[in-house]
Write a protein that holds these residues in place. Structure first.
Motif, PDB file in Angstrom:
ATOM      1  N   ARG A 111       1.209  -1.415  -0.116  1.00 37.65           N
ATOM      2  CA  ARG A 111      -0.162  -0.135   0.213  1.00 37.65           C
ATOM      3  C   ARG A 111       0.863   1.061  -0.136  1.00 37.65           C
ATOM      4  O   ARG A 111       0.611   1.969  -0.761  1.00 37.65           O
ATOM      5  N   SER A 112       2.518   1.480   1.029  1.00 40.80           N
ATOM      6  CA  SER A 112       3.103   1.939   1.343  1.00 40.80           C
ATOM      7  C   SER A 112       3.423   2.864  -0.414  1.00 40.80           C
ATOM      8  O   SER A 112       3.502   3.905  -1.273  1.00 40.80           O
ATOM      9  N   LEU A 113       3.551   1.527  -0.953  1.00 36.53           N
ATOM     10  CA  LEU A 113       5.006   1.540  -2.121  1.00 36.53           C
ATOM     11  C   LEU A 113       3.924   2.075  -3.364  1.00 36.53           C
ATOM     12  O   LEU A 113       4.316   2.853  -4.531  1.00 36.53           O
ATOM     13  N   LEU A 114       2.815   1.914  -3.552  1.00 35.96           N
ATOM     14  CA  LEU A 114       1.882   2.142  -4.440  1.00 35.96           C
ATOM     15  C   LEU A 114       1.738   3.666  -4.150  1.00 35.96           C
ATOM     16  O   LEU A 114       1.111   4.658  -4.976  1.00 35.96           O
ATOM     17  N   THR A 115       0.846   4.561  -3.007  1.00 38.53           N
ATOM     18  CA  THR A 115       1.180   5.217  -2.727  1.00 38.53           C
ATOM     19  C   THR A 115       1.873   6.002  -3.071  1.00 38.53           C
ATOM     20  O   THR A 115       1.999   7.449  -3.565  1.00 38.53           O
ATOM     21  N   ILE A 116       2.795   5.925  -2.620  1.00 34.68           N
ATOM     22  CA  ILE A 116       4.627   6.798  -2.679  1.00 34.68           C
ATOM     23  C   ILE A 116       4.893   7.132  -4.370  1.00 34.68           C
ATOM     24  O   ILE A 116       4.594   7.885  -5.040  1.00 34.68           O
ATOM     25  N   GLY A 117       4.436   5.485  -5.104  1.00 33.58           N
ATOM     26  CA  GLY A 117       4.683   5.732  -6.453  1.00 33.58           C
ATOM     27  C   GLY A 117       3.646   6.584  -7.079  1.00 33.58           C
ATOM     28  O   GLY A 117       4.136   7.433  -7.977  1.00 33.58           O
ATOM     29  N   GLY A 118       2.172   6.825  -6.806  1.00 35.78           N
ATOM     30  CA  GLY A 118       1.870   7.274  -6.928  1.00 35.78           C
ATOM     31  C   GLY A 118       2.274   8.802  -7.196  1.00 35.78           C
ATOM     32  O   GLY A 118       2.208  10.118  -8.219  1.00 35.78           O
ATOM     33  N   LEU A 119       2.878   9.602  -5.731  1.00 36.06           N
ATOM     34  CA  LEU A 119       3.446  10.418  -5.326  1.00 36.06           C
ATOM     35  C   LEU A 119       4.060  10.644  -6.031  1.00 36.06           C
ATOM     36  O   LEU A 119       4.731  11.828  -7.038  1.00 36.06           O
ATOM     37  N   ALA A 120       5.137   9.946  -6.612  1.00 34.51           N
ATOM     38  CA  ALA A 120       6.715  10.277  -7.355  1.00 34.51           C
ATOM     39  C   ALA A 120       5.882   9.828  -8.655  1.00 34.51           C
ATOM     40  O   ALA A 120       6.080  10.970  -9.755  1.00 34.51           O
ATOM     41  N   VAL A 121       5.164   9.822  -9.253  1.00 34.89           N
ATOM     42  CA  VAL A 121       4.605   9.827 -10.506  1.00 34.89           C
ATOM     43  C   VAL A 121       4.049  11.305 -11.396  1.00 34.89           C
ATOM     44  O   VAL A 121       4.381  11.805 -12.134  1.00 34.89           O
ATOM     45  N   GLY A 122       3.379  11.567 -10.012  1.00 36.65           N
ATOM     46  CA  GLY A 122       2.333  13.531 -10.535  1.00 36.65           C
ATOM     47  C   GLY A 122       4.173  14.310 -10.110  1.00 36.65           C
ATOM     48  O   GLY A 122       4.387  14.755 -11.315  1.00 36.65           O
ATOM     49  N   VAL A 123       4.931  13.870  -9.493  1.00 39.27           N
ATOM     50  CA  VAL A 123       6.477  14.267  -9.283  1.00 39.27           C
ATOM     51  C   VAL A 123       7.087  14.765 -10.463  1.00 39.27           C
ATOM     52  O   VAL A 123       7.709  15.777 -11.258  1.00 39.27           O
ATOM     53  N   SER A 124       7.275  13.891 -10.811  1.00 41.24           N
ATOM     54  CA  SER A 124       7.858  13.138 -12.063  1.00 41.24           C
ATOM     55  C   SER A 124       7.409  13.601 -13.145  1.00 41.24           C
ATOM     56  O   SER A 124       8.059  14.080 -14.331  1.00 41.24           O
ATOM     57  N   LEU A 125       6.631  13.366 -13.515  1.00 34.85           N
ATOM     58  CA  LEU A 125       5.900  14.208 -14.651  1.00 34.85           C
ATOM     59  C   LEU A 125       6.237  15.639 -14.576  1.00 34.85           C
ATOM     60  O   LEU A 125       6.142  16.135 -15.458  1.00 34.85           O
ATOM     61  N   ILE A 126       5.685  16.456 -13.704  1.00 34.11           N
ATOM     62  CA  ILE A 126       5.852  18.385 -13.510  1.00 34.11           C
ATOM     63  C   ILE A 126       6.991  18.031 -13.513  1.00 34.11           C
ATOM     64  O   ILE A 126       7.597  19.020 -14.730  1.00 34.11           O
TER      65      ILE A 126
ATOM     66  N   GLY B 247       8.119  10.626  -1.615  1.00 36.45           N
ATOM     67  CA  GLY B 247       7.921  10.519  -2.925  1.00 36.45           C
ATOM     68  C   GLY B 247       7.956  11.589  -3.915  1.00 36.45           C
ATOM     69  O   GLY B 247       8.391  11.108  -4.698  1.00 36.45           O
ATOM     70  N   GLY B 248       8.455  12.925  -3.470  1.00 37.70           N
ATOM     71  CA  GLY B 248       8.989  13.798  -3.987  1.00 37.70           C
ATOM     72  C   GLY B 248      10.615  13.580  -4.720  1.00 37.70           C
ATOM     73  O   GLY B 248      10.448  13.959  -5.426  1.00 37.70           O
ATOM     74  N   VAL B 249      11.646  12.840  -3.410  1.00 32.94           N
ATOM     75  CA  VAL B 249      12.513  12.656  -3.634  1.00 32.94           C
ATOM     76  C   VAL B 249      12.730  11.431  -4.884  1.00 32.94           C
ATOM     77  O   VAL B 249      13.024  11.756  -6.066  1.00 32.94           O
TER      78      VAL B 249
END
Lengths: 250, 418
Positions: free
Chosen positions: B20-35, B343-345
Motif C-alpha cells: 500500500r505504501s509503495l503504491l501511494t508513494i509511487g503515485g506521488l512519485a509519478v505526479g512529481v516526476s511528470l511535473i 515520493g518527492g525525492v
C-alpha cells in the motif's frame, strides 16, 4: 518471578504515603440514549490508600469497567468528584489527566493492545517515548522490565505473534516501565488459560507485597478475591455494602 | 512525543504495509516526476531559444538609433551625453551605409557598417574563421558567409586574407558661390577579409569606423550601442560579470536616452517576449502535471484514512498512555510527510533522470545525423526546492483531515473499536 535486582526499588515507593491514590466522592454517571437516561454508576464513594490490593468484583454489565474508566480519568462523571493522587481530575482537560495518568498509573487491559508495526521492546518503551524520555534511558528501562517478566527472548518479536499469556506479561512490563505507584488491571486474566492467569496473578501479588504497589483489579472471577487486601462488589452501578466480607467468608 | 519518534513510528507503519505504501508513494512519485520532466523541458527549450537569440552579455546592451527623427543625430556630443548617464559603461557608435563588395568579376550588394571592436563585442559577434580587426587603421573587413558565397568565396579559414574591393558612396561637398551641394562619389576601398561571420541570410560587411571617417564621412552616426554597468569602476571588461547583475539599471538608462528623443531597442525586449511565451508553456504543462499530482494526493488521503481506521485501537492505546492531541496530529502529519518526501525525492529523481536520458538520446541522434548537439532539458535547483516544498505542503494538507479525525477520537471508543 522478579529478579533480585528488581526487588529493590526506590525507597519512596516502600513507604506508603497517607494521601489516597484515588478518591471518588458521590460519583454518578448517566448515559443518555435517545430520550432515555440510563444510570450506570450511582453515588459511588470510594477511597483507595497506597499499598492496597483492591479487587473490584461484579457481574457483567454491573458498571465495573465504567468505574475503572472514571478511576483512569478516561470518563468524566455526570456528578461528583474524582481525585487522582491528591489532584482533582473532575473537569481537568484530557491532556492534563493523561499526564497524571502517566505519572501515577500503570494500565493493563483485558486484551492487550499494541502498536503492531513495532517490536515488543519498542512497545514496552511506548509510554516513555510518548513522554519524551531519552532514547537510551527508555531502552534500558524497557529491557529491565522485560527481564523482570522473563520476556527478553521475545524482545524483537512482533507483539501479535506472542501467545495470550506472553502478551499479558509484556503488557505488564509496559505498565511497569514508567515506575507507577498504582497498577490498574481490567480483567487481566480474562483471555488467559488457568496456568497463565495464575502466573499473572502471582506477579500482581509480588508487586503489591514486595514493592508495596497499589493494585486495583477488576474481575468477575471470585477466585481472585484471595489476592486482594480489600474487595468491593458492584451491582447495578452501586457498591454493595457488606458483600465483600460475605464473599470472603464463602 | 518527540518528532523523531513520530517519524520512526511512521516509517515502521509504512514498512508494515509495504504494498500500500509503495503504491501511494509511487503515485506521488509519478505526479512529481511528470511535473519535473515537463517543466524541465519548458526550462530547457526556453534556455535553448534564449541562447540562440542572444548571450547573457547582450542583455545589458541597448541599441540606440536616430529613429524617425531627421533633426536628432548621434554624434560625438550625444555619445558623450550617453556616457554621462549613471550606469553607462561603454558607448560605441557606428556608421551604416550601403555598398558593394567585389572579387574579380563577381559583385554583390552589401550593408556596410563602420564599427569599433567594442561594437562587435557588444553585438556578441561570433567569428567562424579569422580574427578581429588588427587596429582601427587596418583596411580589413569582417564579412558574413552569405556575402562571401555570392562573390565566389567559401566561408572557410582559407578565405581569410583574400583581397576584396568594397565600393561605397562617399559624400563630398561642392561649394559653388553661395550654393553648397553634397555629391556622392563612388569610392573603391581595397580590403582583406579578416574574419567571417556565419549568417545564412544577410550580406553585411563590417570595417573599422575610422576608415569611413578618414574617407570623409562625418562623425554623425546612425546607431550606437550603449552598455550599462557600474560607472564608478571604469575597468569595464574586468567587471563583465557584474554587468549581468546590472541588468536592473537597463530600464532607467533606457528611459533617459529615450527622453533625449532617441529610439532605443534591446535584445532584452525579444528575450522578454520569449520568456512570456515559455511561462505560458510551463503553466500549461505544469497544469497537466498538477492533475496527476492531485490524483496522487487523493491517494495519500485515502491511504491515511484507511490507516486511521485500521489503527483506531492503537490511537486509543497511545492516548491512554498519555499521548496528547498534538502528538496524534504529529504522528499522522509525519506519516503524510514521510510519504510526500520519499515520493518527492523519487519523483524529482525520475523526472531529472528521464530528462537527462532523453537529452542524451537526442544529442546522440543529432550528432549522428550531422546536427548540433543541444540540451532541451534544464532543471534549476530553485525549481527542485520549490517542488519539494510544494510536495511537503500538499502532503501536510492531505494528512490534515485524517490527523484531525485521529486527534479528536474518544479514547474509550477507540479502545473498544473492533
Amino acid at each position: 518471578m522478579f529478579t533480585k535486582k528488581s526487588k529493590s526499588r526506590k525507597a519512596s515507593s516502600e513507604t506508603p504515603s497517607t494521601t489516597p491514590v484515588l478518591a471518588m466522592k458521590n460519583v454518578n454517571k448517566t448515559y443518555q440514549v435517545g430520550k432515555n437516561a440510563i444510570p450506570v454508576l450511582k453515588n459511588i464513594n470510594l477511597t483507595i490508600m497506597p499499598g492496597e490490593f483492591l479487587i473490584i468484583l461484579g457481574p457483567s454489565g454491573s458498571g465495573k469497567s465504567t468505574l475503572l474508566d472514571h478511576i483512569l480519568g478516561l470518563e468524566q462523571p455526570t456528578s461528583g468528584e474524582v481525585w487522582m493522587c491528591g489532584t482533582k481530575i473532575t473537569g481537568l482537560s484530557q491532556n492534563k489527566i493523561a499526564k497524571l495518568r502517566y505519572q501515577h498509573f500503570g494500565i493493563i487491559f483485558q486484551r492487550p493492545d499494541w502498536v503492531n508495526s513495532i517490536n515488543v521492546l519498542n512497545n514496552v518503551q511506548l509510554p516513555l517515548a510518548i513522554h519524551n524520555v531519552n532514547k537510551k534511558v527508555r531502552r534500558e528501562r524497557a529491557w529491565e522490565k522485560l527481564k523482570e517478566v522473563e520476556m527478553t527472548d521475545h524482545a524483537q518479536y512482533p507483539p501479535n505473534q506472542l501467545s495470550g499469556g506472553q502478551q499479558q506479561k509484556v503488557a505488564l512490563a509496559r505498565s511497569m516501565v514508567n515506575d507507577p505507584e498504582v497498577f490498574i488491571a481490567d480483567e487481566p486474566t480474562g483471555n488467559l488459560d488457568s496456568v497463565s492467569a495464575l502466573k499473572v496473578m502471582e506477579i500482581f501479588k509480588e508487586l503489591n507485597q514486595e514493592r508495596h504497589k497499589t493494585m486495583i483489579m477488576v474481575t468477575h472471577n471470585i477466585e481472585y478475591v484471595r489476592y486482594g487486601s480489600r474487595t468491593i462488589y458492584i451491582r447495578d452501578g452501586m457498591i454493595v455494602e457488606g458483600a465483600s466480607s460475605m464473599l470472603l467468608n464463602k | 512525543m518527540r518528532l523523531g519518534f513520530s517519524f520512526y513510528l511512521s516509517a515502521a507503519n509504512l514498512r508494515q504495509r509495504k504494498l500500500r505504501s509503495l503504491l501511494t508513494i509511487g503515485g506521488l512519485a509519478v505526479g512529481v516526476s511528470l511535473i519535473t520532466f515537463l517543466i524541465s523541458l519548458g526550462f530547457g527549450l526556453q534556455q535553448l531559444v534564449r541562447s540562440q537569440v542572444t548571450n547573457v552579455e547582450a542583455l545589458s546592451v541597448l541599441d540606440v538609433s536616430q529613429g524617425a527623427s531627421n533633426l536628432l543625430k548621434i554624434d560625438d556630443k550625444s555619445v558623450k551625453n550617453f556616457q554621462n548617464i549613471s550606469g553607462v559603461v561603454i558607448v560605441s557608435p557606428s556608421i551604416s551605409l550601403s555598398g558593394q563588395i567585389t572579387r574579380k568579376d563577381q559583385t554583390t550588394d552589401v550593408a556596410v557598417y563602420g564599427v569599433t571592436q567594442e561594437y562587435l563585442d557588444l553585438e556578441g559577434m561570433k567569428l567562424v574563421a579569422g580574427s578581429n580587426f588588427t587596429n582601427q587603421d587596418a583596411k580589413e573587413a569582417i564579412v558574413t558567409s552569405t556575402a562571401l558565397n555570392l562573390i565566389g568565396l567559401e566561408d572557410s579559414p582559407t578565405t581569410v586574407g583574400q583581397d576584396v574591393t568594397l565600393r561605397v558612396m562617399v559624400p563630398t561637398t561642392d561649394t559653388t558661390g553661395t550654393v553648397e551641394q553634397v555629391n556622392l562619389v563612388p569610392t573603391d576601398i581595397p580590403m582583406k577579409v579578416r574574419g567571417i561571420i556565419k549568417d545564412p541570410d544577410l550580406t553585411v560587411v563590417y570595417l573599422p569606423l575610422k576608415i569611413l571617417e578618414d574617407l570623409g564621412f562625418p562623425a554623425s552616426y546612425t546607431e550606437a550601442k550603449v552598455r550599462v554597468g557600474q560607472t564608478t569602476d571604469n575597468k569595464q571588461y574586468n567587471v563583465a560579470k557584474v554587468k549581468v547583475a546590472d541588468q536592473s539599471q537597463v530600464p532607467s538608462v533606457r528611459k533617459q536616452i529615450e527622453k533625449m528623443g532617441y529610439q532605443v531597442s534591446s535584445v532584452a525586449d525579444t528575450v522578454g517576449q520569449i520568456d512570456k511565451i515559455f511561462l505560458i508553456f510551463e503553466i500549461i504543462v505544469g497544469g497537466f502535471g498538477a492533475i496527476a499530482m492531485f490524483v496522487a494526493a487523493i491517494g495519500t488521503l485515502n491511504t491515511l484514512t484507511v490507516s486511521l481506521l485500521e489503527r483506531t485501537r492503537e490511537i486509543g492505546l497511545m492516548k491512554a498512555f498519555g499521548a496528547t492531541s498534538t502528538d496524534i496530529y504529529q504522528l499522522f502529519l509525519s506519516e503524510a510527510m514521510t510519504m510526500g518526501l520519499v515520493g518527492g525525492v523519487v519523483g524529482v529523481g525520475i523526472g531529472v533522470g528521464a530528462g537527462l536520458g532523453v537529452d542524451a538520446g537526442l544529442k546522440y541522434f543529432a550528432t549522428r545525423l550531422g546536427g548540433q548537439a543541444v540540451s532541451v532539458f534544464y532543471t534549476p535547483w530553485q525549481f527542485v526546492a520549490l517542488m519539494m516544498a510544494m510536495i511537503v505542503l500538499i502532503s501536510l494538507a492531505t494528512g490534515f483531515y485524517p490527523a484531525r479525525r485521529a486527534a479528536t477520537i474518544n479514547v474509550l471508543e477507540a479502545l473498544r473499536n473492533e
